[in-house]
Design a protein around this motif. Structure first.
Motif, PDB file in Angstrom:
ATOM      1  N   GLU A   1     -92.233  -6.619  -6.049  1.00 14.99           N
ATOM      2  CA  GLU A   1     -93.238  -7.226  -6.890  1.00 14.99           C
ATOM      3  C   GLU A   1     -93.639  -8.265  -6.258  1.00 14.99           C
ATOM      4  O   GLU A   1     -93.323  -9.515  -6.622  1.00 14.99           O
ATOM      5  N   LEU A   2     -94.659  -8.284  -5.550  1.00 14.04           N
ATOM      6  CA  LEU A   2     -95.191  -9.245  -5.011  1.00 14.04           C
ATOM      7  C   LEU A   2     -96.643  -9.734  -5.610  1.00 14.04           C
ATOM      8  O   LEU A   2     -97.296 -10.661  -5.036  1.00 14.04           O
TER       9      LEU A   2
ATOM     10  N   ARG B   1     -91.576  -8.823  22.230  1.00 14.19           N
ATOM     11  CA  ARG B   1     -92.048 -10.066  21.640  1.00 14.19           C
ATOM     12  C   ARG B   1     -92.203  -9.821  20.136  1.00 14.19           C
ATOM     13  O   ARG B   1     -92.655  -8.868  19.599  1.00 14.19           O
ATOM     14  N   THR B   2     -91.966 -10.852  19.482  1.00 17.09           N
ATOM     15  CA  THR B   2     -91.732 -10.858  18.013  1.00 17.09           C
ATOM     16  C   THR B   2     -92.556 -12.111  17.295  1.00 17.09           C
ATOM     17  O   THR B   2     -92.593 -13.433  18.009  1.00 17.09           O
ATOM     18  N   VAL B   3     -93.423 -11.688  16.387  1.00 19.13           N
ATOM     19  CA  VAL B   3     -93.959 -12.775  15.641  1.00 19.13           C
ATOM     20  C   VAL B   3     -93.317 -12.982  14.261  1.00 19.13           C
ATOM     21  O   VAL B   3     -93.173 -11.972  13.324  1.00 19.13           O
ATOM     22  N   LEU B   4     -92.646 -14.054  13.943  1.00 20.22           N
ATOM     23  CA  LEU B   4     -92.178 -14.248  12.539  1.00 20.22           C
ATOM     24  C   LEU B   4     -93.233 -14.976  11.894  1.00 20.22           C
ATOM     25  O   LEU B   4     -93.836 -15.823  12.112  1.00 20.22           O
ATOM     26  N   VAL B   5     -93.691 -14.361  10.349  1.00 22.06           N
ATOM     27  CA  VAL B   5     -94.686 -14.878   9.693  1.00 22.06           C
ATOM     28  C   VAL B   5     -93.966 -15.225   8.464  1.00 22.06           C
ATOM     29  O   VAL B   5     -93.642 -14.495   7.666  1.00 22.06           O
ATOM     30  N   CYS B   6     -93.930 -16.727   8.255  1.00 23.16           N
ATOM     31  CA  CYS B   6     -93.478 -17.100   6.803  1.00 23.16           C
ATOM     32  C   CYS B   6     -94.402 -17.614   5.946  1.00 23.16           C
ATOM     33  O   CYS B   6     -95.489 -18.322   6.150  1.00 23.16           O
ATOM     34  N   VAL B   7     -94.446 -16.869   4.898  1.00 23.77           N
ATOM     35  CA  VAL B   7     -95.583 -16.821   3.743  1.00 23.77           C
ATOM     36  C   VAL B   7     -94.868 -17.503   2.491  1.00 23.77           C
ATOM     37  O   VAL B   7     -93.779 -17.065   2.108  1.00 23.77           O
ATOM     38  N   GLY B   8     -95.528 -18.493   2.106  1.00 27.55           N
ATOM     39  CA  GLY B   8     -94.897 -19.280   0.684  1.00 27.55           C
ATOM     40  C   GLY B   8     -95.540 -20.697   0.501  1.00 27.55           C
ATOM     41  O   GLY B   8     -96.139 -21.112   1.614  1.00 27.55           O
ATOM     42  N   ASN B   9     -95.717 -20.944  -0.605  1.00 28.51           N
ATOM     43  CA  ASN B   9     -96.290 -22.172  -0.884  1.00 28.51           C
ATOM     44  C   ASN B   9     -95.349 -23.336  -1.197  1.00 28.51           C
ATOM     45  O   ASN B   9     -94.287 -23.041  -2.053  1.00 28.51           O
TER      46      ASN B   9
ATOM     47  N   LEU C   1    -100.648  -8.865   2.208  1.00 25.15           N
ATOM     48  CA  LEU C   1     -99.635  -8.442   3.261  1.00 25.15           C
ATOM     49  C   LEU C   1     -99.885  -7.210   3.932  1.00 25.15           C
ATOM     50  O   LEU C   1     -99.692  -6.985   4.991  1.00 25.15           O
ATOM     51  N   LEU C   2    -100.393  -6.217   3.049  1.00 22.78           N
ATOM     52  CA  LEU C   2    -100.956  -4.945   3.684  1.00 22.78           C
ATOM     53  C   LEU C   2    -101.770  -4.879   4.341  1.00 22.78           C
ATOM     54  O   LEU C   2    -101.815  -4.089   5.437  1.00 22.78           O
TER      55      LEU C   2
END
Length: 172
Positions: free
Chosen positions: A101-102, A20-28, A109-110
């Motif tokens: 470099e986030l 079971r996987t969750v893909l988390v897409c992060v972006g504006n 995210l952490l």
């Protein structure tokens, strides 16, 4: 512009999407190439074992939704400047996220990964896509958009298997 070859080992992709996987897409969508993550989210075809969360730039707002799905794997996809060629992909595990470099995104995210790992023991992966621009008000660049489409295609293939590229059979 030419698109760099999608450098994502299929064995690693299959390991990331195991169970079971969750893909988390992060972006504006309004910050240039950060829009690649929402693009990828919209192109992935979820299954009964792979879900997609398009969380914009606030992944911490989705902690409960993500943890309640009890994933075995958490895969975060985002544009990130790691000094590579535009459109280059880097895949790292949870412990290496801090090497990117986030800027202000890293602590969030952490928090997300720490919480989900504590609640579910999920393995965490991060797919970073090198942007050309992250300036507010600039459009998603063609190279990064193409890499995003290729990444979504590779993920869909890993989820669903290879599909015929020909026309769909007639319905009858």
């Amino acid at each position: 512009m030419t698109c760099p070859e999608l450098m994502l080992d299929q064995d690693i992709l299959h390991r990331m999407l195991a169970g079971r996987t969750v893909l988390v897409c992060v972006g504006n969508e309004w910050r240039g190439d950060e829009a690649v993550a929402p693009l990828v989210a919209g192109l992935i075809e979820p299954s009964n074992r792979v879900s997609v969360v398009n969380c914009g730039e606030t992944p911490e707002n989705y902690l409960g939704v993500i943890a309640s799905s009890k994933p075995d794997s958490l895969v975060i996809i985002s544009a990130v400047d790691f000094g590579g060629a535009v459109g280059e992909l880097r895949v790292v595990g949870r412990r290496e996220i801090g090497a990117f470099e986030l800027a202000t995104l890293a602590p969030r995210l952490l928090i997300l990964t720490d919480y989900v790992e504590a609640e579910t023991a999920a393995a965490t992966w991060f797919i970073g896509i090198q942007p050309a621009s992250l300036e507010f008000g600039t459009p998603l660049g063609a190279t990064v958009a193409e890499v995003g489409r290729e990444l979504a295609g590779a993920i869909n293939e890993a989820i669903w298997g290879p599909r015929s590229r020909g026309p769909a059979p007639p319905r009858g």
